[in-house]
Design an enzyme around this catalytic site. Structure first.
Site, PDB file in Angstrom:
ATOM      1  NE  ARG A 125    -110.562  28.642 -37.638  1.00 56.32           N
ATOM      2  CZ  ARG A 125    -111.020  29.949 -37.841  1.00 56.32           C
ATOM      3  NH1 ARG A 125    -110.678  30.480 -39.047  1.00 56.32           N
ATOM      4  NH2 ARG A 125    -111.501  30.921 -36.868  1.00 56.32           N
ATOM      5  CG  ASN A 158    -108.579  28.173 -41.630  1.00 50.91           C
ATOM      6  OD1 ASN A 158    -109.772  28.244 -41.937  1.00 50.91           O
ATOM      7  ND2 ASN A 158    -108.223  28.828 -40.660  1.00 50.91           N
TER       8      ASN A 158
END
Length: 409
Positions: free
Chosen positions: A102, A14
């Site tokens: 992500r 992420n």
């Protein structure tokens, strides 16, 4: 010749503008092998890496920290790779099946996890105008990981994807269609991986299949969003073109009359950038009472602080409006699920959010609501018409699950 077992590990990345969060999971059983965070990337010598191996290798659960200069995301990911290698979990491991990323904004183009190629990268880049704070950082993480392991599948999992099942009646704003289409102005929604995970986990908690359950999911953290999920598919969500719309949040205003912007520009003499900063960083709870930590707000309320009480009341009022609205959208509600930092930990928020909604079948058991636990649980009384649940979200597991389902053998 003995066949080699298929790789089962997925590294989840992420990548933010100045940070990288990561987890390494083994999808044969969903276990975590390592987790960590690199923050303050590019900020002189103040960067920090915290790495925790979870029961694998010599490290055995003891966190390690490193402070020093980390100039960019490439340097950050190389440092992450070094830490994983110390525990026998390096990026060169044959057990690594893929890297899942992500990505905040996938627009209308991406409705499911997608193996990254040049065309995917180009489309994510094309969406930067509608996600200027997030998509550039997500792209940097993907490109860096591809350079480190060009032979490994890189999978983009989009925050917006779960919400692409919304009907046009929910996704469209009531503005000129040609203008909206030209500038991609529509409601996309965010926190999609969390809403997907929690809605499925809630169905499991009820002992039912996702397609048989209608759930209102309340993702309440510093950023907050609600969704109406019918039979496992999102039919409405509170965030819109950006994460600014919807619920009262830690520093974001949520819903308001758009003419406030014109008023502040014309009468207040504020620039567009100043208004943007006001609504995203100086509004919500912090704008109402100076604090965006619900624990501190509750402490102040207990001491009789009227400003904190008002901020809490405004927060709850908005939350109730969305519960009622999504009850109407769904027609039948089987469960309301609270998740994320505030949703999972703030019992007073959960109690206040459903107080007075007994006619809708919503109530909580005070004793069950007060219990602190790490697992999904019901906090409504036995036999309640609508279940009220606390379901810890797990976005990393959701990203890993979607990634492995796409590329696993």
């Amino acid at each position: 010749m003995t066949a080699q077992p298929s790789p089962t590990r997925v590294l989840v990345l992420n990548s933010g503008s100045s940070s990288v969060k990561y987890q390494l999971l083994d999808m044969s059983d969903g276990s975590r092998l390592a987790t960590g965070l690199v923050e303050r990337i590019g900020e002189d010598s103040s960067a920090r890496l915290k790495h925790t191996p979870l029961g694998t290798g010599e490290g055995g659960g003891e966190s390690r920290e490193w402070n020093g200069p980390i100039a960019d995301h490439e340097t950050a990911l190389k440092a992450v790779a070094e830490q994983l290698a110390k525990d026998g979990l390096g990026l060169d491991s044959p057990e690594l099946a893929a890297i899942g990323h992500r990505v905040v904004h996938g627009g209308k183009s991406f409705t499911e996890p997608t193996v990254v190629d040049e065309s995917v990268l180009a489309e994510i880049e094309r969406l930067i105008p509608v996600a200027p704070l997030h998509n550039p950082a997500n792209l940097t993480g993907i490109r860096t990981a591809r350079a480190l392991r060009p032979d490994l599948p890189q999978v983009a999992v989009f925050d917006t994807a779960f919400h692409t099942t919304m009907p046009e009646s929910a996704a469209r704003y009531a503005i000129d269609v040609r203008t909206a289409d030209e500038h991609r102005v529509r409601r996309y929604g965010f926190h999609g991986t969390s809403h997907a995970y929690v809605s499925r986990a809630t169905a499991k908690l009820l002992g039912k299949a996702p397609e048989d359950v209608n759930v209102i999911v309340l993702h309440l953290g510093n950023g907050a969003s609600a969704s109406a999920v019918r039979g496992g598919k999102c039919v409405d969500t509170s965030m819109g073109l950006t994460p600014l719309e919807g619920l009262v949040m830690g520093t974001r205003s949520g819903d308001m009359d758009p003419a406030v912007i014109f008023h502040l520009a014309r009468v207040g003499g504020m620039s567009i950038d100043e208004i943007d900063t006001l609504l995203n960083k100086r509004s919500g709870l912090i704008g109402l009472c100076g604090d965006n930590d619900m624990r501190e707000i509750r402490r102040r309320i207990d001491e009789g602080d009227e400003q904190a009480q008002l901020a809490f009341d405004i927060y709850i009022h908005r939350l109730k409006k969305y519960i009622g609205a999504y009850y109407a959208v769904l027609g039948r509600v089987d469960a309301v699920a609270f998740t994320a930092g505030v949703g999972e930990n703030a019992a007073p928020v959960r109690a206040a959010a459903v107080a007075g909604l007994e006619e809708l079948g919503l109530t909580v058991d005070d004793g069950l609501n007060a219990v602190r636990a790490d697992e999904a649980r019901l906090i409504s009384p036995a036999g309640a018409r609508v279940a009220v649940a606390v379901v810890p979200t797990d976005e990393e597991l959701e990203i890993a699950t979607q990634t492995y389902a796409l590329v696993g053998q």
